[in-house]
Design a protein around this motif. Structure first.
Motif, PDB file in Angstrom:
ATOM      1  N   PRO A  84       0.812  -1.239   0.000  1.00  0.00           N
ATOM      2  CA  PRO A  84       0.000   0.000   0.000  1.00  0.00           C
ATOM      3  C   PRO A  84       0.837   1.277   0.000  1.00  0.00           C
ATOM      4  CG  PRO A  84      -0.965  -1.600   1.480  1.00  0.00           C
ATOM      5  CD  PRO A  84       0.336  -2.192   1.054  1.00  0.00           C
ATOM      6  N   SER A  85       2.117   1.187   0.470  1.00  0.00           N
ATOM      7  CA  SER A  85       2.988   2.372   0.461  1.00  0.00           C
ATOM      8  C   SER A  85       3.648   2.583  -0.895  1.00  0.00           C
ATOM      9  CB  SER A  85       4.062   2.240   1.544  1.00  0.00           C
ATOM     10  OG  SER A  85       4.936   1.157   1.241  1.00  0.00           O
ATOM     11  N   GLY A  86       3.446   1.629  -1.820  1.00  0.00           N
ATOM     12  CA  GLY A  86       4.009   1.765  -3.154  1.00  0.00           C
ATOM     13  C   GLY A  86       5.363   1.095  -3.313  1.00  0.00           C
ATOM     14  N   SER A  87       5.858   0.397  -2.277  1.00  0.00           N
ATOM     15  CA  SER A  87       7.157  -0.267  -2.341  1.00  0.00           C
ATOM     16  C   SER A  87       6.964  -1.742  -2.688  1.00  0.00           C
ATOM     17  CB  SER A  87       7.868  -0.116  -0.994  1.00  0.00           C
ATOM     18  OG  SER A  87       9.057  -0.882  -0.991  1.00  0.00           O
ATOM     19  N   TYR A  88       8.072  -2.418  -3.049  1.00  0.00           N
ATOM     20  CA  TYR A  88       7.949  -3.856  -3.339  1.00  0.00           C
ATOM     21  C   TYR A  88       8.034  -4.678  -2.052  1.00  0.00           C
ATOM     22  CZ  TYR A  88      13.001  -4.349  -2.665  1.00  0.00           C
ATOM     23  OH  TYR A  88      14.264  -4.360  -2.136  1.00  0.00           O
ATOM     24  N   TRP A  89       8.340  -4.035  -0.895  1.00  0.00           N
ATOM     25  CA  TRP A  89       8.347  -4.733   0.392  1.00  0.00           C
ATOM     26  C   TRP A  89       7.890  -3.767   1.496  1.00  0.00           C
ATOM     27  CZ3 TRP A  89      11.047  -3.880   4.972  1.00  0.00           C
ATOM     28  CH2 TRP A  89      11.984  -2.830   4.917  1.00  0.00           C
ATOM     29  N   ASP A  90       7.453  -4.356   2.656  1.00  0.00           N
ATOM     30  CA  ASP A  90       7.043  -3.535   3.792  1.00  0.00           C
ATOM     31  C   ASP A  90       6.859  -4.471   5.003  1.00  0.00           C
ATOM     32  OD1 ASP A  90       6.209  -1.347   5.312  1.00  0.00           O
ATOM     33  OD2 ASP A  90       4.995  -0.538   3.666  1.00  0.00           O
ATOM     34  N   TYR A  91       6.193  -3.972   6.065  1.00  0.00           N
ATOM     35  CA  TYR A  91       5.922  -4.789   7.259  1.00  0.00           C
ATOM     36  C   TYR A  91       4.421  -5.064   7.355  1.00  0.00           C
ATOM     37  CZ  TYR A  91      10.651  -3.990   8.921  1.00  0.00           C
ATOM     38  OH  TYR A  91      12.004  -3.967   9.051  1.00  0.00           O
ATOM     39  N   ILE A  92       4.070  -6.305   7.773  1.00  0.00           N
ATOM     40  CA  ILE A  92       2.680  -6.666   8.061  1.00  0.00           C
ATOM     41  C   ILE A  92       2.567  -6.801   9.582  1.00  0.00           C
ATOM     42  CG2 ILE A  92       3.100  -9.163   7.744  1.00  0.00           C
ATOM     43  CD1 ILE A  92       0.263  -9.333   6.559  1.00  0.00           C
ATOM     44  N   HIS A  93       1.525  -6.206  10.172  1.00  0.00           N
ATOM     45  CA  HIS A  93       1.412  -6.088  11.632  1.00  0.00           C
ATOM     46  C   HIS A  93       0.228  -6.906  12.153  1.00  0.00           C
ATOM     47  CE1 HIS A  93       4.116  -2.648  11.068  1.00  0.00           C
ATOM     48  NE2 HIS A  93       3.279  -2.245  10.090  1.00  0.00           N
ATOM     49  N   CYS A  94       0.429  -7.653  13.238  1.00  0.00           N
ATOM     50  CA  CYS A  94      -0.643  -8.387  13.926  1.00  0.00           C
ATOM     51  C   CYS A  94      -1.341  -7.431  14.886  1.00  0.00           C
ATOM     52  CB  CYS A  94      -0.071  -9.594  14.678  1.00  0.00           C
ATOM     53  SG  CYS A  94      -1.349 -10.531  15.578  1.00  0.00           S
ATOM     54  N   THR A  95      -2.643  -7.181  14.658  1.00  0.00           N
ATOM     55  CA  THR A  95      -3.433  -6.284  15.523  1.00  0.00           C
ATOM     56  C   THR A  95      -4.557  -7.094  16.160  1.00  0.00           C
ATOM     57  OG1 THR A  95      -5.037  -5.622  13.836  1.00  0.00           O
ATOM     58  CG2 THR A  95      -2.932  -4.424  13.863  1.00  0.00           C
ATOM     59  N   GLN A  96      -5.315  -6.450  17.044  1.00  0.00           N
ATOM     60  CA  GLN A  96      -6.435  -7.140  17.702  1.00  0.00           C
ATOM     61  C   GLN A  96      -7.542  -7.490  16.709  1.00  0.00           C
ATOM     62  OE1 GLN A  96      -8.004  -4.516  20.702  1.00  0.00           O
ATOM     63  NE2 GLN A  96      -8.503  -2.884  19.209  1.00  0.00           N
ATOM     64  N   ASP A  97      -7.507  -6.805  15.537  1.00  0.00           N
ATOM     65  CA  ASP A  97      -8.497  -7.100  14.500  1.00  0.00           C
ATOM     66  C   ASP A  97      -7.951  -8.010  13.415  1.00  0.00           C
ATOM     67  OD1 ASP A  97     -10.401  -5.416  15.722  1.00  0.00           O
ATOM     68  OD2 ASP A  97      -9.404  -3.650  14.815  1.00  0.00           O
ATOM     69  N   GLY A  98      -6.721  -8.474  13.579  1.00  0.00           N
ATOM     70  CA  GLY A  98      -6.111  -9.359  12.586  1.00  0.00           C
ATOM     71  C   GLY A  98      -4.919  -8.677  11.928  1.00  0.00           C
ATOM     72  N   TRP A  99      -4.547  -9.200  10.752  1.00  0.00           N
ATOM     73  CA  TRP A  99      -3.355  -8.660  10.072  1.00  0.00           C
ATOM     74  C   TRP A  99      -3.659  -7.317   9.414  1.00  0.00           C
ATOM     75  CZ3 TRP A  99       1.091 -10.481  11.268  1.00  0.00           C
ATOM     76  CH2 TRP A  99       1.266 -11.813  11.593  1.00  0.00           C
ATOM     77  N   SER A 100      -2.652  -6.405   9.445  1.00  0.00           N
ATOM     78  CA  SER A 100      -2.761  -5.084   8.795  1.00  0.00           C
ATOM     79  C   SER A 100      -1.455  -4.815   8.042  1.00  0.00           C
ATOM     80  CB  SER A 100      -2.970  -3.979   9.841  1.00  0.00           C
ATOM     81  OG  SER A 100      -2.988  -2.706   9.197  1.00  0.00           O
ATOM     82  N   PRO A 101      -1.570  -4.480   6.749  1.00  0.00           N
ATOM     83  CA  PRO A 101      -2.787  -4.203   5.983  1.00  0.00           C
ATOM     84  C   PRO A 101      -3.515  -5.495   5.628  1.00  0.00           C
ATOM     85  CG  PRO A 101      -0.870  -4.002   4.550  1.00  0.00           C
ATOM     86  CD  PRO A 101      -0.330  -4.227   5.917  1.00  0.00           C
ATOM     87  N   THR A 102      -4.825  -5.365   5.440  1.00  0.00           N
ATOM     88  CA  THR A 102      -5.633  -6.549   5.131  1.00  0.00           C
ATOM     89  C   THR A 102      -5.318  -7.061   3.721  1.00  0.00           C
ATOM     90  OG1 THR A 102      -7.401  -5.056   4.439  1.00  0.00           O
ATOM     91  CG2 THR A 102      -7.499  -5.911   6.697  1.00  0.00           C
ATOM     92  N   VAL A 103      -4.985  -6.130   2.818  1.00  0.00           N
ATOM     93  CA  VAL A 103      -4.551  -6.527   1.467  1.00  0.00           C
ATOM     94  C   VAL A 103      -3.100  -6.057   1.335  1.00  0.00           C
ATOM     95  CG1 VAL A 103      -4.974  -6.366  -1.005  1.00  0.00           C
ATOM     96  CG2 VAL A 103      -6.895  -6.233   0.607  1.00  0.00           C
ATOM     97  N   PRO A 104      -2.170  -6.918   1.642  1.00  0.00           N
ATOM     98  CA  PRO A 104      -0.749  -6.481   1.675  1.00  0.00           C
ATOM     99  C   PRO A 104      -0.195  -6.131   0.293  1.00  0.00           C
ATOM    100  CG  PRO A 104      -1.106  -8.503   2.922  1.00  0.00           C
ATOM    101  CD  PRO A 104      -2.332  -8.308   2.101  1.00  0.00           C
ATOM    102  N   CYS A 105      -0.631  -6.826  -0.762  1.00  0.00           N
ATOM    103  CA  CYS A 105      -0.058  -6.603  -2.105  1.00  0.00           C
ATOM    104  C   CYS A 105      -1.150  -6.156  -3.060  1.00  0.00           C
ATOM    105  CB  CYS A 105       0.604  -7.874  -2.622  1.00  0.00           C
ATOM    106  SG  CYS A 105       2.098  -8.319  -1.700  1.00  0.00           S
ATOM    107  N   LEU A 106      -0.961  -4.975  -3.596  1.00  0.00           N
ATOM    108  CA  LEU A 106      -1.934  -4.393  -4.522  1.00  0.00           C
ATOM    109  C   LEU A 106      -1.446  -4.523  -5.949  1.00  0.00           C
ATOM    110  CD1 LEU A 106      -2.622  -1.082  -2.555  1.00  0.00           C
ATOM    111  CD2 LEU A 106      -4.012  -3.168  -2.551  1.00  0.00           C
ATOM    112  N   ARG A 107      -2.368  -4.752  -6.834  1.00  0.00           N
ATOM    113  CA  ARG A 107      -2.067  -4.863  -8.256  1.00  0.00           C
ATOM    114  C   ARG A 107      -1.502  -3.516  -8.774  1.00  0.00           C
ATOM    115  NH1 ARG A 107      -1.972  -8.219 -13.073  1.00  0.00           N
ATOM    116  NH2 ARG A 107      -1.744  -6.677 -14.704  1.00  0.00           N
ATOM    117  N   THR A 108      -0.517  -3.550  -9.683  1.00  0.00           N
ATOM    118  CA  THR A 108      -0.021  -2.337 -10.347  1.00  0.00           C
ATOM    119  C   THR A 108      -0.241  -2.470 -11.848  1.00  0.00           C
ATOM    120  OG1 THR A 108       2.225  -3.178 -10.648  1.00  0.00           O
ATOM    121  CG2 THR A 108       1.771  -1.934  -8.615  1.00  0.00           C
ATOM    122  N   CYS A 109      -0.400  -1.320 -12.468  1.00  0.00           N
ATOM    123  CA  CYS A 109      -0.529  -1.261 -13.928  1.00  0.00           C
ATOM    124  C   CYS A 109       0.538  -0.320 -14.464  1.00  0.00           C
ATOM    125  CB  CYS A 109      -1.921  -0.741 -14.326  1.00  0.00           C
ATOM    126  SG  CYS A 109      -3.290  -1.762 -13.721  1.00  0.00           S
TER     127      CYS A 109
END
Length: 577
Positions: free
Chosen positions: A62-87
């Motif tokens: 979501p930050s526009g990079s090819y890598w980042d951190y996924i975080h465990c929260t009380q509502d589950g993993w964040s971001p919920t969609v870690p990898c977004l499609r690019t065009c």
């Protein structure tokens, strides 16, 4: 292993106490955790834990990079969609349009604008549109289709109220009363094509049209004639072979009449060109087509040492109504290297000169041309240079001292003689009142100088044990110098030159006597020469003479006395007893 057991126990206790639900191993669509095999052992993970992950090709975080951190929260993993499609912008194929934004990569659901080129529009008639990056790529490929605006009508009007028209649309129009189309109709249609409207919706006054253009003798139009021509239509004429067109080759329809047509004038054809010092290229092949009409041109080349009038080794020869042009296709050339100029030089930089071209040369200082100038010229002729340049030796009028020239010349050639005479009371070095000088390769043989007879000197004074290095003269001119030298073993003291000034010689030098070491004197003192077996020895003034005692004798004088110095013929001998 202990860490793993401790993590599991921590999670179990947390759940038992009603704390937040732990996060299971994240299944990242279009991506993965870094070191996932190693980390899988530590799941489920407690809230607050973060892990680095990466996305597959054509996907970003979501930050526009090819890598980042996924975080465990009380509502589950964040971001919920870690990898977004690019065009990619490069995947957009837009004919007759362009994407104006500078970005090259767009993420999921991002929109980009595109513009159509002038004369083109989107499917809904706009000059621009947008496409969106979706999960499977761009929402659609943008389309810019050709359109035509309402044209300008001339003596006519449209039969519909449209504003713009798509490719292949038809627009009907009708002529005003008394006017008709180019085909003689009062109505017509135009079609929107790739290059715009098929033709302009123009109607003409039928009285201003023209019939077929007038015929001409020995010529015709370059296109098939029509029954009717619109006002301002143009038609081109051409002449038959061996005829030249005179006048404008175009006629124009104006107010129902054609302008004056041209005439075709008979011309003499050109025979095969016989090029002196050159040839046509492929002349054997072309020879079959001669004679040829005026206006024809052929390439030709020149032989060695010849060039075309343009200075090249090849060019075109043209058939004109006056014959071949140029009339002299190949001109003689002359080379700068063929010029042999002694005592002169050519200052121009060119190395090749064509027929009738003139070149300048210059003589070195002290030399002149045959007519007495410092420079001259030669010309390139049909057989080579007009002449070899000559620079001959010359002498300018010299500077006279107490004398004057007996002629009025200004410049004198090699071996010329110039007579001069002395002023009253003066004479030349030989005692005469007139003399001559000769112009030679090194200039004048001597300067035309006369001297006051009272300032001359007789022979230089003699000196003892010496003499002059040159034969004595009866008379010497002022400032003359004579050199002295001494006899062998005599030392010259003073200047070895004397000078004549105001009728007298300067002080001559002296020749100092040498010291003569004899066997007799050495025997008297029981000594001999050190390192020498000479019975008699000559030493110049200032020379040191080393002695030693004879065998069986001892020094009776000081050690220093055995190194005696010659002083003007006198030497003090040491003594041994």
């Amino acid at each position: 292993m202990l860490l793993l057991i401790n993590a599991i126990l921590t999670l179990w206790v947390s759940c038992a106490n009603g704390q937040v639900k732990p996060c299971d191993f994240p299944e990242i669509q279009h991506g993965d955790l870094y070191y996932k095999s190693l980390r899988r052992l530590y799941f489920p993970a407690a809230a607050g834990q973060s892990y680095s992950y990466y996305c597959d090709q054509n996907f970003v975080t979501p930050s526009g990079s090819y890598w980042d951190y996924i975080h465990c929260t009380q509502d589950g993993w964040s971001p919920t969609v870690p990898c977004l499609r690019t065009c990619s912008k490069s995947d957009v194929e837009i004919e007759n349009g362009f994407v104006s934004e500078s970005s090259s990569i767009y993420i999921l659901n991002e929109e980009t604008q595109y513009n159509c080129k002038p004369g083109y529009a989107t499917a809904d008639g706009n000059s621009s549109g947008s496409i969106t990056c979706l999960q499977n790529g761009w929402s659609t490929q943008p389309i810019c289709i050709k359109f035509c605006d309402m044209p300008v009508f001339e003596n006519s009007r449209a039969k519909s109220n449209g504003v713009w028209f798509k490719l292949h649309d038809t627009l009907d129009y009708e002529c005003y009363d008394g006017y008709e189309s180019s085909y003689g109709n009062t109505t017509d249609s135009i079609v929107c094509g790739e290059d715009g409207w098929s033709h302009l919706p123009t109607c003409y006054n039928s009285s201003e049209k023209c019939g077929p253009p007038p015929p001409i003798s020995n010529g015709d139009t370059t296109s098939f004639p029509q029954k009717v021509y619109l006002p301002w239509s143009g038609v081109e004429y051409q002449c038959q072979s061996y005829y030249e067109l005179q006048g404008s080759k175009y006629v124009t329809c104006s107010n129902g009449e054609w302008s004056e047509p041209p005439r075709c004038i008979s011309m003499k054809p050109c025979e095969f060109p016989e090029i002196q010092h050159g040839h046509l290229y492929y002349e054997n092949m072309y020879r079959l087509y001669f004679p040829v009409a005026a206006g024809k041109s052929y390439s030709y080349y020149c032989d060695q040492n010849f060039v075309t009038p343009s200075g090249s080794y090849w060019d075109y020869i043209h058939c004109t109504q006056d014959g071949w042009s140029p009339t002299v296709p190949c001109l003689r050339t002359c080379s700068k290297s063929d010029i042999e100029i002694e005592n002169g030089f050519i200052s121009e930089s060119s190395s090749i000169y064509i027929l009738n071209k003139e070149i300048q040369y210059k003589c070195k200082p002290g030399y002149a041309t045959a007519d007495g100038n410092s420079s001259g010229s030669i010309t390139c002729l049909q057989n080579g240079w007009s002449a070899q340049p000559i620079c001959i030796k010359f002498c300018d009028m010299p500077v006279f001292e107490n004398s004057r020239a007996k002629s009025n010349g200004v410049r004198f050639k090699l071996h010329d003689t110039l007579d001069y005479e002395c002023y009253n009371g003066y004479e030349i070095s030989y005692g005469n009142t007139t003399g001559s000088i000769v112009c030679s390769e090194d200039g004048w043989s001597h300067f035309p100088t006369c001297y006051n007879s009272s300032e001359k000197c007789g022979p230089p004074p003699p000196i003892s044990n010496g003499g002059t290095t040159s034969f004595l003269l009866k008379v010497y001119v002022p400032q003359s110098r004579v050199e002295y030298q001494c006899q062998s073993y005599y030392e010259l003291q003073g200047s070895n030159y004397v000078t004549c000034s105001n009728g007298e010689w300067s002080e001559p030098p002296r020749c100092i006597h040498p010291c003569i070491i004899t066997e007799e004197n050495m025997n008297k003192n029981n000594i001999k020469l050190k390192g020498r077996s000479d019975r008699k020895y000559y030493a110049k003034t200032g020379d040191t003479i080393e002695f030693m005692c004879k065998l069986g004798y001892n020094a009776n004088t000081s050690i220093l006395s055995f190194q005696a110095v010659c002083r003007e013929g006198i030497v003090e001998y040491p003594r041994c007893e």
